[in-house]
Scaffold this active site. Structure first.
Site, PDB file in Angstrom:
ATOM      1  N   GLU A   1      -3.161   6.400  -4.103  1.00  0.00           N
ATOM      2  CA  GLU A   1      -1.955   6.253  -4.936  1.00  0.00           C
ATOM      3  C   GLU A   1      -1.196   7.551  -5.165  1.00  0.00           C
ATOM      4  OE1 GLU A   1      -3.174   4.085  -8.454  1.00  0.00           O
ATOM      5  OE2 GLU A   1      -4.187   2.579  -7.263  1.00  0.00           O
TER       6      GLU A   1
ATOM      7  N   ASN B   1      -5.036   5.190   0.608  1.00  0.00           N
ATOM      8  CA  ASN B   1      -5.030   3.872  -0.028  1.00  0.00           C
ATOM      9  C   ASN B   1      -3.924   3.786  -1.080  1.00  0.00           C
ATOM     10  OD1 ASN B   1      -6.482   1.296  -0.440  1.00  0.00           O
ATOM     11  ND2 ASN B   1      -7.053   2.120  -2.456  1.00  0.00           N
TER      12      ASN B   1
ATOM     13  N   HIS C   1      -2.570  -5.992  -4.566  1.00  0.00           N
ATOM     14  CA  HIS C   1      -2.587  -6.657  -5.879  1.00  0.00           C
ATOM     15  C   HIS C   1      -1.305  -7.488  -5.952  1.00  0.00           C
ATOM     16  CE1 HIS C   1      -6.053  -4.412  -7.192  1.00  0.00           C
ATOM     17  NE2 HIS C   1      -5.476  -3.273  -6.878  1.00  0.00           N
TER      18      HIS C   1
ATOM     19  N   GLU D   1      -8.017  -4.103  -1.980  1.00  0.00           N
ATOM     20  CA  GLU D   1      -8.219  -4.485  -3.393  1.00  0.00           C
ATOM     21  C   GLU D   1      -7.548  -5.820  -3.690  1.00  0.00           C
ATOM     22  OE1 GLU D   1      -7.172  -1.303  -6.106  1.00  0.00           O
ATOM     23  OE2 GLU D   1      -7.936   0.236  -4.749  1.00  0.00           O
TER      24      GLU D   1
ATOM     25  N   ASP E   1      -6.193  -9.140  -4.861  1.00  0.00           N
ATOM     26  CA  ASP E   1      -6.254 -10.163  -5.898  1.00  0.00           C
ATOM     27  C   ASP E   1      -4.850 -10.738  -6.044  1.00  0.00           C
ATOM     28  OD1 ASP E   1      -5.095  -8.043  -7.380  1.00  0.00           O
ATOM     29  OD2 ASP E   1      -6.863  -7.742  -8.629  1.00  0.00           O
TER      30      ASP E   1
END
Ligand code: G3I
Length: 301
Positions: free
Chosen positions: A127, A169, A205, A232, A234
């Site tokens: 990030e 990432n 996400h 990650e 979701d």
């Protein structure tokens, strides 16, 4: 018959989950983990604040609970995350300049060396880019040590664990946009100059829709000569949840260099997203429609 086994049959891909060490004593949780997944990511236990709470003092007990469980089950391990603007220990947040740079590179070296040989892929840097249209680097303490902090981190990680794939990432990179393009340009530059980078993680996400160019975005990175991974995943609960999970899975399968998918937790109540119920299993551990659509996507074609 399971996410991990089906992914493995699709070109040796993995299907993983973020795991919290404190939940490894929960039998429902562990039964699902062991049955369905063949890769793990430590949700918090390998971060800077967890592994170096005081400068030069390294603590790995919680990370090792996850590592040992995974190795015992023959699972791959994604290392997450060596350097990030969040979850820095207090002592590091108060550093700047060459003192911070040296502390950060030492952190990368120490942690990657400690886990050498056990980590399939490391999120070396997490990030580091701004949201929105600027395409700029995120302004925070490490960035203020100089634009080359990211490549310095990748070089240190390569020296410490030459066998691990080294990833950048990030989130909000789930389509072709200013942020993902800025990262694309960094990766292209790293490849051109021989900075060691092997993979890019797309956190994914997601909300109520999947960007129409999700697969094309993965592909353009793969075309630079790096692996891509969904790291990650979701998806907010709603009428589209099962379709979006399936769409992400199909996109990964359609990109030869998309080597695996990780969901960010196991049951809805394990998620950082509170009431959004964004995962594949409900709070009782039952398979949701999103589980079935994901498994069907893995098994199709
Ligand atoms: O461990 C402490 C505990 O001692 C304390 O009593 C408790 C009180 O709040 O906090 C506990 O720490 C929490 C930690 O999760 C472990 O549960 C932190 O407050 C909490 O902020 C932390 O949240 C994590 C978050 O990263 C931190 O930014 C989430 O679990 C984790 O899912 C989330 O993961 C991130 C990825 O690393 C990077 N990408 C985005 C993703 C979602 O934010």
């Amino acid at each position: 018959s399971t996410l991990g086994a089906s992914a493995a049959e699709r070109g040796g891909r993995y299907f993983g989950a973020a795991v919290a060490a404190g939940k490894l004593s929960n039998s429902t949780y562990v039964n699902i983990l062991n049955r369905e997944f063949n890769s793990v990511t430590a949700e918090n236990e390998m971060k800077w604040d967890a592994t170096e709470p005081q400068r030069g003092t390294f603590t790995y007990a919680n990370a090792n609970r996850i590592v040992n469980h995974a190795l015992g089950q023959g699972m791959k391990i994604r290392g997450h995350a060596l350097l990030w603007y969040q979850q820095q220990p207090g002592w590091a947040r108060n550093l700047s300049g060459s003192d911070l740079r040296n502390a950060a590179i030492n952190h990368v070296t120490q942690v990657a060396t400690y886990f050498r040989g056990k980590i399939h892929s490391w999120d070396v840097v997490n990030e580091a880019f701004e949201d929105g249209g600027s395409g700029a680097r995120r302004d925070f303490n490490l960035q203020r040590t100089g634009n080359d902090w990211i490549e310095a981190a990748f070089r240190a990680a390569r020296a410490a664990d030459p066998g691990a794939k080294l990833c950048y990432n990030d989130y909000n990179t789930d389509g072709i946009n200013a942020k993902s393009t800025a990262i694309y340009n960094m990766v292209r530059d790293f490849k051109a100059r021989g900075v060691p980078i092997d993979c890019v993680g797309f956190q994914s996400h997601l909300g109520g829709s999947l960007s129409g160019d999700y697969q094309a975005n993965l592909q353009r990175f793969a075309d630079l000569g790096v692996d891509v991974q969904i790291t990650e995943l979701d998806v907010a609960q709603g009428s589209n949840q099962a379709n979006i999970y399936a769409g992400v899975t199909r996109a990964c399968l359609a990109v030869a260099r998309c080597t695996g998918i990780t969901v960010w937790g196991i049951r809805d109540n394990d998620s950082w997203r509170g009431g959004e119920n964004p995962l594949l299993f409900d709070a009782s551990g039952n398979k949701k429609a999103a589980y079935t659509s994901t498994l069907n996507a893995l098994n199709a074609g």
